[in-house]
Design an enzyme around this catalytic site. Structure first.
Site, PDB file in Angstrom:
ATOM      1  N   ASN A 107      32.161  34.308  62.021  1.00 16.91           N
ATOM      2  CA  ASN A 107      33.363  35.151  62.069  1.00 16.91           C
ATOM      3  C   ASN A 107      33.067  36.328  62.988  1.00 16.91           C
ATOM      4  O   ASN A 107      32.272  37.195  62.635  1.00 16.91           O
ATOM      5  CB  ASN A 107      33.678  35.641  60.646  1.00 16.91           C
ATOM      6  CG  ASN A 107      34.744  36.719  60.629  1.00 16.91           C
ATOM      7  OD1 ASN A 107      35.498  36.883  61.578  1.00 16.91           O
ATOM      8  ND2 ASN A 107      34.797  37.465  59.528  1.00 16.91           N
ATOM      9  N   LYS A 122      35.095  38.630  63.869  1.00 12.54           N
ATOM     10  CA  LYS A 122      35.900  39.822  63.549  1.00 12.54           C
ATOM     11  C   LYS A 122      36.541  40.371  64.836  1.00 12.54           C
ATOM     12  O   LYS A 122      36.858  39.600  65.733  1.00 12.54           O
ATOM     13  CB  LYS A 122      35.055  40.884  62.848  1.00 12.54           C
ATOM     14  CG  LYS A 122      34.166  40.307  61.752  1.00 12.54           C
ATOM     15  CD  LYS A 122      33.538  41.363  60.918  1.00 12.54           C
ATOM     16  CE  LYS A 122      32.556  40.727  59.955  1.00 12.54           C
ATOM     17  NZ  LYS A 122      32.206  41.555  58.841  1.00 12.54           N
ATOM     18  N   GLU A 154      37.891  42.367  54.495  1.00 13.95           N
ATOM     19  CA  GLU A 154      38.367  43.402  55.425  1.00 13.95           C
ATOM     20  C   GLU A 154      39.879  43.359  55.562  1.00 13.95           C
ATOM     21  O   GLU A 154      40.516  44.391  55.769  1.00 13.95           O
ATOM     22  CB  GLU A 154      37.648  43.242  56.782  1.00 13.95           C
ATOM     23  CG  GLU A 154      36.186  43.662  56.658  1.00 13.95           C
ATOM     24  CD  GLU A 154      35.225  42.998  57.628  1.00 13.95           C
ATOM     25  OE1 GLU A 154      35.682  42.375  58.594  1.00 13.95           O
ATOM     26  OE2 GLU A 154      34.006  43.091  57.391  1.00 13.95           O
ATOM     27  N   GLU A 212      31.921  36.054  49.198  1.00 19.57           N
ATOM     28  CA  GLU A 212      31.379  37.150  49.995  1.00 19.57           C
ATOM     29  C   GLU A 212      31.414  38.439  49.174  1.00 19.57           C
ATOM     30  O   GLU A 212      32.459  39.102  49.099  1.00 19.57           O
ATOM     31  CB  GLU A 212      32.217  37.350  51.263  1.00 19.57           C
ATOM     32  CG  GLU A 212      32.247  36.135  52.159  1.00 19.57           C
ATOM     33  CD  GLU A 212      32.478  36.527  53.610  1.00 19.57           C
ATOM     34  OE1 GLU A 212      31.636  36.213  54.440  1.00 19.57           O
ATOM     35  OE2 GLU A 212      33.494  37.186  53.898  1.00 19.57           O
ATOM     36  N   GLY A 253      28.005  43.105  56.191  1.00 20.94           N
ATOM     37  CA  GLY A 253      27.654  44.040  57.260  1.00 20.94           C
ATOM     38  C   GLY A 253      26.717  45.155  56.829  1.00 20.94           C
ATOM     39  O   GLY A 253      26.545  46.137  57.551  1.00 20.94           O
ATOM     40  N   SER A 309      25.703  39.447  55.146  1.00 20.17           N
ATOM     41  CA  SER A 309      24.392  39.724  55.733  1.00 20.17           C
ATOM     42  C   SER A 309      23.474  38.496  55.807  1.00 20.17           C
ATOM     43  O   SER A 309      22.252  38.635  55.693  1.00 20.17           O
ATOM     44  CB  SER A 309      23.704  40.884  54.992  1.00 20.17           C
ATOM     45  OG  SER A 309      24.479  42.064  55.131  1.00 20.17           O
TER      46      SER A 309
HETATM   47  C1  PEP Z   1      31.730  38.286  57.310  1.00 19.59           C
HETATM   48  O1  PEP Z   1      32.317  38.882  58.193  1.00 19.59           O
HETATM   49  O2  PEP Z   1      32.349  37.411  56.692  1.00 19.59           O
HETATM   50  C2  PEP Z   1      30.331  38.591  57.038  1.00 19.59           C
HETATM   51  C3  PEP Z   1      29.732  37.945  56.091  1.00 19.59           C
HETATM   52  O3  PEP Z   1      29.745  39.559  57.809  1.00 19.59           O
HETATM   53  P1  PEP Z   1      28.148  39.858  57.931  1.00 19.59           P
HETATM   54  O4  PEP Z   1      27.470  38.507  58.075  1.00 19.59           O
HETATM   55  O5  PEP Z   1      28.029  40.696  59.152  1.00 19.59           O
HETATM   56  O6  PEP Z   1      27.731  40.531  56.679  1.00 19.59           O
END
Ligand code: PEP
Length: 256
Positions: free
Chosen positions: A12, A14, A101, A169, A175, A214
Site C-alpha cells: 500500500n 498510500k 487512515e 492492522e 508506520g 510495520s
Molecule cells: C499500511 O499502510 O497498511 C501499513 C501497514 O503501513 P506500514 O507497513 O508502513 O506500517
C-alpha cells in the site's frame, strides 16, 4: 502458516509516488516473474494517479495492481472520488477499504466501509477490508471486542473467500516501527478466523487474513509463519522495490 490458502503479499503506497516512482513499480513487476509466483499472489496499490500506467507497465507480470479506496456508488456527483468501476476500468483487480487512515482522516464508519466493499464486489474487484484496534483500545483490553464489531459491521453478508481479504492492522503498529508480539498476532488472527466461521461457516476457511503494521524485510519471515496469517499488507516497506521483493523472497523458504 499451515493452511492451503494461497498467500497474498500486498503493498500500500498510500499518498506516495509520482511518475518518477514508476521504475519501482516496474522493478516489482519484473521481480515477481519467478516460479514462486505460482504459489503466491502479489498485489501493489499505488496512488490512483499511477493506477492505469502501473497496470500497463505490469501487464506481462503476475503482479496485481489495485487501489487504496473507492466510493460506495458506481458513478455520480461525488467530486474527487473514484468508483470501483473506474478502478476495474484501469485493470485494477483489488481495492483496499476501511484502512485506518481512511477511518481516521475521513471519519469512515463500518457501515460505509461495508457499502464500499459491496461496490467493489459489484465491479468484480477483490475487497481488502481493514480492521484493527487503536492503542487505547488495546490498553483497555478491548482488542477482540473491537475486531468483532468491525468484522460484523464492515464485512458484507455476501462476502466470499474469492471476493474478500481481511487485513488485521493494529492502528498503533502502522508506520510506527512497533509490532505486536507473535502471540498477539496469532490470537487476533485465530479470533478473526473463528468469528468469520460463526457467520460464514465453511467459506470462512478460505478467506485470507493479512497482517499489517510495520512489516518489513527483517520481520516478514516470522510474521508469515504465524498460523492463520495468510500474507502481509505492507506500507512503508513496499515503496522500495528491493525491500518489497525481499519480503516476497521470504516466501521462498516457507513455500519450498
Ligand atoms: C499500511 O499502510 O497498511 C501499513 C501497514 O503501513 P506500514 O507497513 O508502513 O506500517
Amino acid at each position: 502458516m499451515t493452511s492451503k490458502r494461497r498467500p497474498l503479499l500486498a503493498g500500500n503506497w498510500k499518498m506516495n509516488g509520482t511518475r518518477a516512482s514508476l521504475d519501482q513499480i516496474k522493478a516489482i513487476g519484473d521481480g515477481v516473474k519467478t516460479s514462486l509466483s505460482e504459489k503466491l499472489d502479489v498485489l501493489l496499490c499505488p496512488p490512483v494517479s499511477l493506477l492505469y500506467v502501473a497496470t500497463a507497465l505490469c501487464d506481462d507480470s503476475p503482479l496485481a495492481i489495485g487501489a487504496q479506496d473507492c466510493h460506495q456508488k458506481a458513478s455520480g456527483a461525488h467530486t474527487g472520488d473514484i468508483s470501483a468501476e473506474m478502478i476495474a476500468d484501469c485493470f485494477g483487480t483489488h481495492v483496499i477499504v476501511g484502512h485506518s487512515e481512511r477511518r481516521r482522516d475521513h471519519d469512515e464508519s463500518d457501515d460505509l466501509i461495508r457499502a464500499k466493499a459491496e461496490a467493489a464486489y459489484a465491479a468484480d474487484l477483490i475487497a481488502v477490508i481493514c480492521i484493527g484496534e487503536t492503542e487505547a483500545e488495546r490498553k483497555a483490553g478491548e482488542t477482540l471486542e473491537v475486531l468483532k464489531r468491525q468484522l460484523g459491521a464492515s464485512v458484507p453478508e455476501n462476502a466470499t473467500a474469492k471476493s474478500t481479504v481481511i487485513a488485521y492492522e493494529p492502528v498503533w503498529a502502522i508506520g510506527t516501527g512497533l509490532t505486536p508480539t507473535l502471540a498477539d498476532v496469532a490470537e487476533a488472527h485465530d479470533f478473526i478466523r473463528s468469528t468469520l466461521a460463526e457467520r460464514f461457516g465453511e467459506e470462512a476457511k478460505g478467506i485470507r487474513l493479512l497482517y499489517g503494521g510495520s512489516a518489513n524485510p527483517g520481520n516478514a519471515r516470522v510474521l508469515i509463519a504465524v498460523d492463520n496469517v495468510d500474507g502481509l499488507l505492507v506500507g512503508g516497506a513496499s515503496l522500495k522495490a528491493a525491500d518489497f521483493l525481499a519480503m516476497y523472497g521470504a516466501y521462498g523458504e516457507l513455500l519450498a
